[in-house]
Scaffold this active site. Structure first.
Site, short mmCIF file in Angstrom:
data_model
loop_
_atom_site.label_atom_id
_atom_site.label_comp_id
_atom_site.label_asym_id
_atom_site.label_seq_id
_atom_site.Cartn_x
_atom_site.Cartn_y
_atom_site.Cartn_z
N SER A 271 -0.73 -3.08 -9.71
CA SER A 271 0.62 -2.57 -9.46
C SER A 271 1.60 -3.29 -10.37
O SER A 271 1.77 -4.51 -10.28
CB SER A 271 1.01 -2.81 -8.00
OG SER A 271 2.42 -2.69 -7.88
N HIS B 186 -0.88 1.45 -11.07
CA HIS B 186 -0.18 1.82 -9.83
C HIS B 186 1.33 1.65 -10.05
O HIS B 186 1.80 0.58 -10.43
CB HIS B 186 -0.67 0.93 -8.69
CG HIS B 186 -0.14 1.29 -7.35
ND1 HIS B 186 -0.63 2.33 -6.59
CD2 HIS B 186 0.86 0.73 -6.61
CE1 HIS B 186 0.02 2.39 -5.45
NE2 HIS B 186 0.94 1.43 -5.43
N ASP C 278 4.95 1.83 -8.39
CA ASP C 278 5.66 1.78 -7.10
C ASP C 278 7.11 2.17 -7.26
O ASP C 278 7.90 1.45 -7.87
CB ASP C 278 5.61 0.34 -6.56
CG ASP C 278 4.25 0.01 -5.97
OD1 ASP C 278 3.77 0.79 -5.13
OD2 ASP C 278 3.68 -1.03 -6.35
N MET D 296 10.64 2.89 -5.43
CA MET D 296 11.36 2.59 -4.18
C MET D 296 12.83 2.97 -4.32
O MET D 296 13.44 2.70 -5.35
CB MET D 296 11.27 1.08 -3.90
CG MET D 296 9.87 0.56 -3.83
SD MET D 296 9.90 -1.22 -3.54
CE MET D 296 8.14 -1.57 -3.59
N HIS E 11 3.16 5.96 -6.49
CA HIS E 11 3.36 5.73 -5.06
C HIS E 11 4.86 5.85 -4.78
O HIS E 11 5.63 4.95 -5.07
CB HIS E 11 2.83 4.32 -4.71
CG HIS E 11 3.00 3.94 -3.28
ND1 HIS E 11 2.82 2.65 -2.83
CD2 HIS E 11 3.32 4.67 -2.19
CE1 HIS E 11 3.03 2.59 -1.53
NE2 HIS E 11 3.35 3.81 -1.11
N MET F 201 7.79 5.67 -2.58
CA MET F 201 8.34 5.14 -1.32
C MET F 201 9.81 5.56 -1.26
O MET F 201 10.72 4.75 -1.35
CB MET F 201 8.19 3.61 -1.29
CG MET F 201 6.75 3.17 -1.09
SD MET F 201 6.48 1.46 -1.58
CE MET F 201 6.16 1.71 -3.32
N MET G 194 -1.51 1.67 3.91
CA MET G 194 -0.67 0.51 3.60
C MET G 194 -1.13 -0.67 4.45
O MET G 194 -1.22 -0.58 5.67
CB MET G 194 0.80 0.80 3.91
CG MET G 194 1.48 1.77 2.96
SD MET G 194 1.39 1.35 1.20
CE MET G 194 2.14 -0.28 1.16
N GLY H 71 7.67 -2.09 0.43
CA GLY H 71 8.99 -2.53 -0.03
C GLY H 71 8.95 -3.71 -0.98
O GLY H 71 9.83 -3.86 -1.82
N GLY I 19 6.32 -6.77 -3.16
CA GLY I 19 5.03 -7.34 -3.53
C GLY I 19 4.88 -8.70 -2.87
O GLY I 19 5.83 -9.26 -2.32
N ASP J 31 -3.28 -0.71 -0.17
CA ASP J 31 -2.17 -1.26 -0.94
C ASP J 31 -1.45 -2.31 -0.12
O ASP J 31 -0.89 -2.01 0.94
CB ASP J 31 -1.21 -0.10 -1.30
CG ASP J 31 -0.08 -0.51 -2.21
OD1 ASP J 31 -0.07 -1.67 -2.68
OD2 ASP J 31 0.79 0.35 -2.46
N GLY K 169 -1.16 -6.96 -0.20
CA GLY K 169 -1.78 -8.22 0.23
C GLY K 169 -3.24 -8.37 -0.15
O GLY K 169 -3.96 -9.19 0.44
N GLY L 194 -1.17 -6.20 -6.81
CA GLY L 194 0.04 -6.49 -7.59
C GLY L 194 0.13 -7.95 -7.97
O GLY L 194 -0.27 -8.35 -9.06
N SER L 195 0.65 -8.76 -7.04
CA SER L 195 0.87 -10.17 -7.36
C SER L 195 -0.43 -10.90 -7.68
O SER L 195 -0.45 -11.78 -8.54
CB SER L 195 1.61 -10.87 -6.22
OG SER L 195 0.99 -10.61 -4.99
C1 DX5 Z 1 4.38 -2.57 -1.65
C2 DX5 Z 1 3.86 -1.80 -2.83
C3 DX5 Z 1 2.67 -2.42 -3.41
C4 DX5 Z 1 2.87 -3.78 -4.02
C5 DX5 Z 1 1.64 -4.55 -3.71
O1 DX5 Z 1 5.39 -1.88 -1.05
O2 DX5 Z 1 3.53 -0.48 -2.46
O3 DX5 Z 1 2.01 -1.56 -4.35
O4 DX5 Z 1 3.09 -3.78 -5.41
O5 DX5 Z 1 1.83 -5.87 -4.07
P1 DX5 Z 1 0.85 -7.02 -3.60
O6 DX5 Z 1 -0.52 -6.68 -4.14
O7 DX5 Z 1 1.45 -8.24 -4.24
O8 DX5 Z 1 0.90 -7.07 -2.10
ZN ZN Z 2 2.21 0.73 -3.88
#
Ligand code: DX5
Ligand code: ZN
Length: 216
Positions: free
Chosen positions: A7, A32, A34, A36, A65, A67, A136, A141, A143, A174, A176, A196-197
């Site tokens: 992500s 991916h 994201d 928002m 994705h 949101m 989810m 919202g 990462g 998606d 954590g 992501g992170s």
């Molecule tokens: C959260 C996003 C995720 C986010 C995941 O709202 O939809 O895609 O980037 O980040 P990590 O992998 O750090 O939880």
């Molecule tokens: Zn996402």
């Protein structure tokens, strides 16, 4: 086959093209994206302009994705030759069936995302219309949040439903995801893993992608 979708929410936006090249070279499968809006989720990220800046920088497909509220108004903006999936939230769609038809009518695979508190039963009458179901495992919202364990139970139940009904949708997770929990996640039935992170905040991004791939 299990796929990794880094992500870019956690990438360094001042060098987004380079970060995406790194994960591509290391064997990532999908990017991916994201999106928002500050309404459906309490954060604003980026829109189609940023995603489109990556066209040609990478050959990887985009996994969008959304949101956002009123996704029907915006799906066209995200359709490109590299867009594989556009996923909307069940909680954001008053006419989910119509929205999925809209996305598929644009030649893109249609996904439905479920927030942690939303039961699978919300998908009872829509499963056969979806190309992808995104579970989810954090409240969307941001990462870098902690994985919510009940997402695993939801994945197992979804996998069982998929088998029982003979359906072909892809199961995605998606939020954590880390090296510590990814094996449990894929064992539960996830086929597309967003990270992501744990990818972009690693000291060595390429090595981290390779390690994830080895665990699949
Ligand atoms: C959260 C996003 C995720 C986010 C995941 O709202 O939809 O895609 O980037 O980040 P990590 O992998 O750090 O939880
Ligand atoms: Zn996402």
């Amino acid at each position: 086959m299990i796929q990794l979708a880094p992500s870019i929410l956690s990438a360094d936006f001042s060098r987004l093209g380079e970060d995406v090249s790194l994960v591509e070279q290391a064997g990532a499968d999908v990017i991916h994206v994201d999106v928002m809006d500050g309404h459906f989720v309490p954060n604003i990220s980026y829109g189609a302009v940023v995603m489109k800046s990556l066209l040609g920088r990478t050959k990887l497909p985009f996994d969008v994705h959304l949101m956002i509220e009123h996704p029907d108004q915006y799906v066209e903006d995200f359709v490109t030759e590299q867009t594989e999936y556009i996923t909307v939230h069940q909680e954001a769609c008053t006419h989910l069936h119509r929205t999925l038809q809209h996305i598929k009518g644009l030649g893109v695979k249609a996904g439905v995302a479920l927030n942690p508190a939303t039961p699978l039963a919300a998908l009872d009458y829509i499963l056969e219309e979806a190309d992808l179901i995104l579970i989810m495992s954090v409240n969307p919202g941001f990462g870098g949040q902690k994985f919510i364990p009940s997402a695993l139970r939801k994945v197992r139940e979804l996998k069982a439903l998929k088998k029982k009904q003979g359906l072909g949708f892809t199961i995605e997770i998606d939020g954590g995801v880390s090296l510590d929990n990814v094996k449990t996640i894929t064992d539960a039935g996830v086929e597309l893993v967003v990270a992501g992170s744990s990818v972009f905040k690693a000291d060595d991004v390429k090595a981290r992608v390779r390690t994830f791939r080895e665990l699949f």
